[in-house]
Scaffold this motif. Structure first.
Motif, PDB file in Angstrom:
ATOM      1  N   ARG A  33       0.823  -1.205   0.000  1.00  0.00           N
ATOM      2  CA  ARG A  33       0.000   0.000   0.000  1.00  0.00           C
ATOM      3  C   ARG A  33       0.857   1.256   0.000  1.00  0.00           C
ATOM      4  NH1 ARG A  33      -2.951  -2.990   3.877  1.00  0.00           N
ATOM      5  NH2 ARG A  33      -2.003  -1.725   5.536  1.00  0.00           N
ATOM      6  N   GLU A  34       1.946   1.245   0.783  1.00  0.00           N
ATOM      7  CA  GLU A  34       2.830   2.404   0.819  1.00  0.00           C
ATOM      8  C   GLU A  34       3.507   2.622  -0.535  1.00  0.00           C
ATOM      9  OE1 GLU A  34       5.490   1.623   3.985  1.00  0.00           O
ATOM     10  OE2 GLU A  34       4.079   2.233   5.574  1.00  0.00           O
ATOM     11  N   ALA A  35       3.903   1.513  -1.200  1.00  0.00           N
ATOM     12  CA  ALA A  35       4.529   1.653  -2.516  1.00  0.00           C
ATOM     13  C   ALA A  35       3.541   2.218  -3.523  1.00  0.00           C
ATOM     14  CB  ALA A  35       5.069   0.308  -2.995  1.00  0.00           C
ATOM     15  N   ILE A  36       2.301   1.729  -3.485  1.00  0.00           N
ATOM     16  CA  ILE A  36       1.285   2.243  -4.411  1.00  0.00           C
ATOM     17  C   ILE A  36       1.026   3.720  -4.153  1.00  0.00           C
ATOM     18  CG2 ILE A  36      -1.136   2.065  -5.072  1.00  0.00           C
ATOM     19  CD1 ILE A  36      -0.954  -0.937  -4.559  1.00  0.00           C
ATOM     20  N   ALA A  37       0.934   4.085  -2.877  1.00  0.00           N
ATOM     21  CA  ALA A  37       0.704   5.495  -2.548  1.00  0.00           C
ATOM     22  C   ALA A  37       1.877   6.361  -2.997  1.00  0.00           C
ATOM     23  CB  ALA A  37       0.483   5.643  -1.050  1.00  0.00           C
ATOM     24  N   PHE A  41       1.759   9.430  -5.770  1.00  0.00           N
ATOM     25  CA  PHE A  41       2.194  10.811  -5.599  1.00  0.00           C
ATOM     26  C   PHE A  41       3.233  11.202  -6.651  1.00  0.00           C
ATOM     27  CE2 PHE A  41       0.652  10.254  -1.154  1.00  0.00           C
ATOM     28  CZ  PHE A  41      -0.228  11.321  -1.143  1.00  0.00           C
ATOM     29  N   LEU A  42       4.049  10.234  -7.080  1.00  0.00           N
ATOM     30  CA  LEU A  42       5.072  10.513  -8.087  1.00  0.00           C
ATOM     31  C   LEU A  42       4.523  10.528  -9.510  1.00  0.00           C
ATOM     32  CD1 LEU A  42       8.108   8.395  -6.818  1.00  0.00           C
ATOM     33  CD2 LEU A  42       7.929  10.880  -6.857  1.00  0.00           C
ATOM     34  N   ALA A  47       4.825  11.561 -15.229  1.00  0.00           N
ATOM     35  CA  ALA A  47       4.140  11.877 -16.481  1.00  0.00           C
ATOM     36  C   ALA A  47       4.706  13.146 -17.107  1.00  0.00           C
ATOM     37  CB  ALA A  47       2.643  12.034 -16.224  1.00  0.00           C
ATOM     38  N   GLY A  48       4.940  14.172 -16.279  1.00  0.00           N
ATOM     39  CA  GLY A  48       5.522  15.398 -16.815  1.00  0.00           C
ATOM     40  C   GLY A  48       6.930  15.176 -17.337  1.00  0.00           C
TER      41      GLY A  48
END
Length: 322
Positions: A33-37, A41-42, A47-48
């Motif tokens: 869950r922490e990795a997905i979160a 956020f990244l 994407a940019g």
């Protein structure tokens, strides 16, 4: 006689069928869950980075091997643009102007900012005001408004000639003279010394006064204390400011474009490399050639940065070295 039967020993359950330990399962789920979160956020930054930086860079690299005029499809010509760069006399002139600008303005910025920082480090009154006042030009020094103002200051009827007129000296159009046009841009770059000054001032305030006192006891004068105490302890900041100031000087565009009217000044005296790149790409619609010029600049800056980092081991001294 009846015999007692013993229960048959059951075979151990395969490890693959064993239930996972509750604590370990909860730990794995929490890490997942922490990795997905974290990746969530990244995601905007990734994407940019892909869409706005890496993608355009890759496409410009492709265009550097093509003949592209923004109106028709790119036409692959291989190394034709790079071969053309080697035989372009105006490109050679822009490289010479840029190198001259970098060679003069970068030492000027470093020396002037260090000198002002040493003066402000004396503990004078109203230090926050002076620090903010000297830092302000670095925020607006590369803007179009300041470049327009600079054009008026060094014009034929500008402030500089008005000041010289009070002394009985007849001035000239400094930006219209090929011998002085480039130096007006050098003065503009030196004028934006605020950011490097603040960094030097922060470094000077971290130097222990005991070192200066010990050097004075040993008979060292002001120059000797500067060379033996101040400069060695500031070498990490000198390295940092040198790198950033040089890269920014190679990429200078706005002052030359505005002051010269977008043409490179009289006799190409202010034709910076980036200005010539802009003229080729957006004035002449030679985007393939402009892309090749851009990648040549990237390679030059990469080589300079690598060489500077390689040389830093011989002259940059950090406080934790033994």
């Amino acid at each position: 006689m009846a015999t007692l039967s013993t229960p048959a020993a059951t075979a151990p359950e395969p490890a693959s069928h064993r239930p996972a330990a509750p604590g370990r399962s909860r730990s794995l789920n929490r890490r997942t869950r922490e990795a997905i979160a974290g990746y969530g956020f990244l995601a905007p930054w990734i994407a940019g980075m892909v869409l706005l930086t890496l993608g355009p860079m890759a496409y410009s690299l492709y265009l550097s091997f093509t003949d592209y005029d923004l109106m028709s499809s790119p036409n692959w010509i291989g190394l034709g643009n790079y071969e053309r760069m080697a035989a372009d006399p105006r490109l050679a002139s822009s490289v010479l102007v840029t190198l001259k600008y970098v060679a003069v303005s970068v030492p000027g910025v470093l020396a002037f900012s260090l000198g002002v920082a040493m003066i402000l480090n004396k503990g004078m009154r109203f230090l926050p005001f002076y620090r903010a006042a000297f830092y302000l030009p670095s925020l607006i020094g590369t803007s179009v408004a300041i470049a327009v103002l600079w054009r008026q200051v060094f014009g034929g009827d500008g402030i500089v000639n008005a000041a010289l007129g009070t002394l009985g000296i007849s001035g000239q159009s400094w930006i219209g003279d090929p011998d002085s046009a480039l130096w007006t841009l050098v003065v503009l770059n030196v004028w934006t010394f605020g950011s490097t000054m603040v960094i030097f001032l922060a470094g000077l305030r971290q130097i222990p006064t005991d070192l200066y006192e010990a050097a004075s006891v040993d008979g060292a004068g002001p120059i000797r204390r500067f060379l033996s105490v101040t400069v060695p302890l500031l070498t990490p900041l000198i390295f940092f400011n040198l790198l950033l100031t040089t890269v920014n000087a190679f990429q200078a565009f706005t002052p030359a474009y505005v002051v010269s009217g977008g043409t490179g000044g009289p006799l190409d005296s202010t034709l910076f490399y980036t200005l010539y790149l802009y003229l080729r790409g957006f004035a002449n619609l030679e985007m393939g050639y402009a892309s090749a010029m851009a990648w040549a600049l990237v390679v030059v800056l990469a080589v300079f940065t690598a060489a500077l980092f390689a040389s830093s081991r011989y002259w940059v001294h950090y406080g934790d070295e033994r």
